[in-house]
Design an enzyme around this catalytic site. Structure first.
Site, short mmCIF file in Angstrom:
data_model
loop_
_atom_site.label_atom_id
_atom_site.label_comp_id
_atom_site.label_asym_id
_atom_site.label_seq_id
_atom_site.Cartn_x
_atom_site.Cartn_y
_atom_site.Cartn_z
N LYS A 53 0.88 -1.36 0.16
CA LYS A 53 0.08 0.02 0.02
C LYS A 53 0.89 1.07 -0.02
CE LYS A 53 -3.86 -2.43 1.95
NZ LYS A 53 -4.71 -3.06 3.06
N GLN A 97 -5.20 -1.78 9.36
CA GLN A 97 -4.97 -3.20 8.87
C GLN A 97 -5.52 -4.23 9.68
OE1 GLN A 97 -3.92 -3.60 5.71
NE2 GLN A 97 -3.77 -5.75 5.69
N ASP A 120 -11.45 1.84 2.99
CA ASP A 120 -11.50 0.36 2.79
C ASP A 120 -12.96 0.19 2.31
OD1 ASP A 120 -9.34 -1.10 3.11
OD2 ASP A 120 -9.34 -0.94 5.42
N1 GUN Z 1 -6.45 -7.18 5.58
C1 GUN Z 1 -6.45 -7.98 4.65
N2 GUN Z 1 -7.12 -7.12 3.48
C2 GUN Z 1 -7.21 -6.01 4.17
C3 GUN Z 1 -8.03 -4.73 3.73
O1 GUN Z 1 -8.28 -4.41 2.45
N3 GUN Z 1 -8.18 -3.87 4.50
C4 GUN Z 1 -7.67 -4.12 5.74
N4 GUN Z 1 -7.90 -2.90 6.77
N5 GUN Z 1 -7.36 -5.05 6.34
C5 GUN Z 1 -7.02 -6.09 5.41
#
Ligand code: GUN
Length: 293
Positions: A53, A97, A120
């Site tokens: 990211k 996350q 998200d």
């Molecule tokens: N853990 C795995 N994929 C994601 C995601 O797209 N967003 C978040 N916040 N945590 C994750």
């Protein structure tokens, strides 16, 4: 002959489009989009997602801020950080996350995020808005799938679309988007899951199958009709001696036997996965432009 849906090429193209738009914004005196990412602990999967990211942000010309907490952080401290980010005008959007350590409520943290910064798309306000077709942040995987259908101009109106899997993050939202008015959408949607009877018969009637159940190579050639469009959301890590990392990603579709029957099919890796990464960047740009309110 089937056409491979190239998530790698499409996501690279979208990244370029976002970077160009950001440079135009900056040239006109606006600030760079800013994404903040909270990570708790040192889970290997989370570390690599978060590193991806941060890299994507740099590629798109965004500012990113990584906020780290140890595994033993209290829920109260985490909620206080969320509150700070909600109020920080320099931060356009942020994510926490997942997964979080067991002593912290993921739903409490998700619901504490201001939905206007919830890039998200996990906040119930965004989920609810999406289901009734209002302006919202759409979560990454459903957003990536819709973008692939759009970019390949795959017809969806009046088509029989079968979604296999009913998770809150993929099956349910993608079913909702596929049945919505407009393009891509206007499909007749059937959602199948572990209790479904006659799954094979239902799949044999499908024009589009979105496989999101998380069982490697579940969908076989005798379960699909000729000309079907296949979107494979599966990404199960299986041990492998062929790769440096010691594992290989496997989709929910037995690609080699199913592909010859398809009009379009996504590979794993190189299909939906890369699109989910770009969806977060698209949402951050929307947040920076204050397009979700
Ligand atoms: N853990 C795995 N994929 C994601 C995601 O797209 N967003 C978040 N916040 N945590 C994750």
């Amino acid at each position: 002959m089937y056409q491979l849906i190239d998530g790698k090429a499409i996501s690279a193209q979208i990244k370029k489009e976002i970077a160009e738009e950001v440079e135009a914004m900056v040239a006109s005196g606006k600030k760079r989009p800013h994404l903040a990412v909270i990570i708790v602990g040192h889970d290997g999967g989370s570390e690599s997602y978060v590193a991806g990211k941060v890299k994507d942000c740099a590629d798109c010309g965004f500012i990113s801020t990584l906020i780290r907490f140890e595994d033993d952080v209290t829920e109260e401290t985490l909620l206080a950080e969320v509150d700070k980010l909600n109020k920080n005008e320099d931060v356009d959007g942020f994510i926490v996350q997942l997964p979080l350590p067991k002593h912290i409520s993921e739903s409490k943290v998700t619901e504490a995020i201001d939905y206007r910064k919830d890039v998200d798309g996990f906040h119930p306000v965004n989920v609810g808005r999406m289901s009734i077709g209002l302006s919202c942040f759409i979560s990454a995987t459903p957003s990536g799938i819709m973008e692939l259908l759009r970019r390949y101009e795959i017809p969806t109106s009046g088509k029989n679309c079968v979604v296999i899997g009913r998770s809150n993050i993929v099956g349910k939202p993608v079913a909702s988007l596929m049945m919505q008015k407009g393009y891509p959408g206007d499909a007749t949607v059937t959602v199948c899951h572990s209790r479904t009877k006659n799954l094979k018969e239902i799949c044999l009637n499908a024009d589009i199958i979105i496989a999101a159940l998380g069982q490697p190579e579940f969908l076989k050639a005798d379960m699909v009709k000729d000309g079907v469009v296949i979107i494979d959301v599966g990404t199960t890590r299986v041990p492998s001696t062929e790769t440096k990392s010691g594992f290989k990603l496997k989709g929910d579709v037995a690609f080699n036997e199913v592909a010859p029957k398809c009009s379009y099919i996504t590979p794993v890796p190189g299909g939906v996965g890369l699109m989910t990464r770009i969806a977060l960047m698209k949402n951050t740009l929307l947040a920076a432009k204050h397009e979700i309110y």
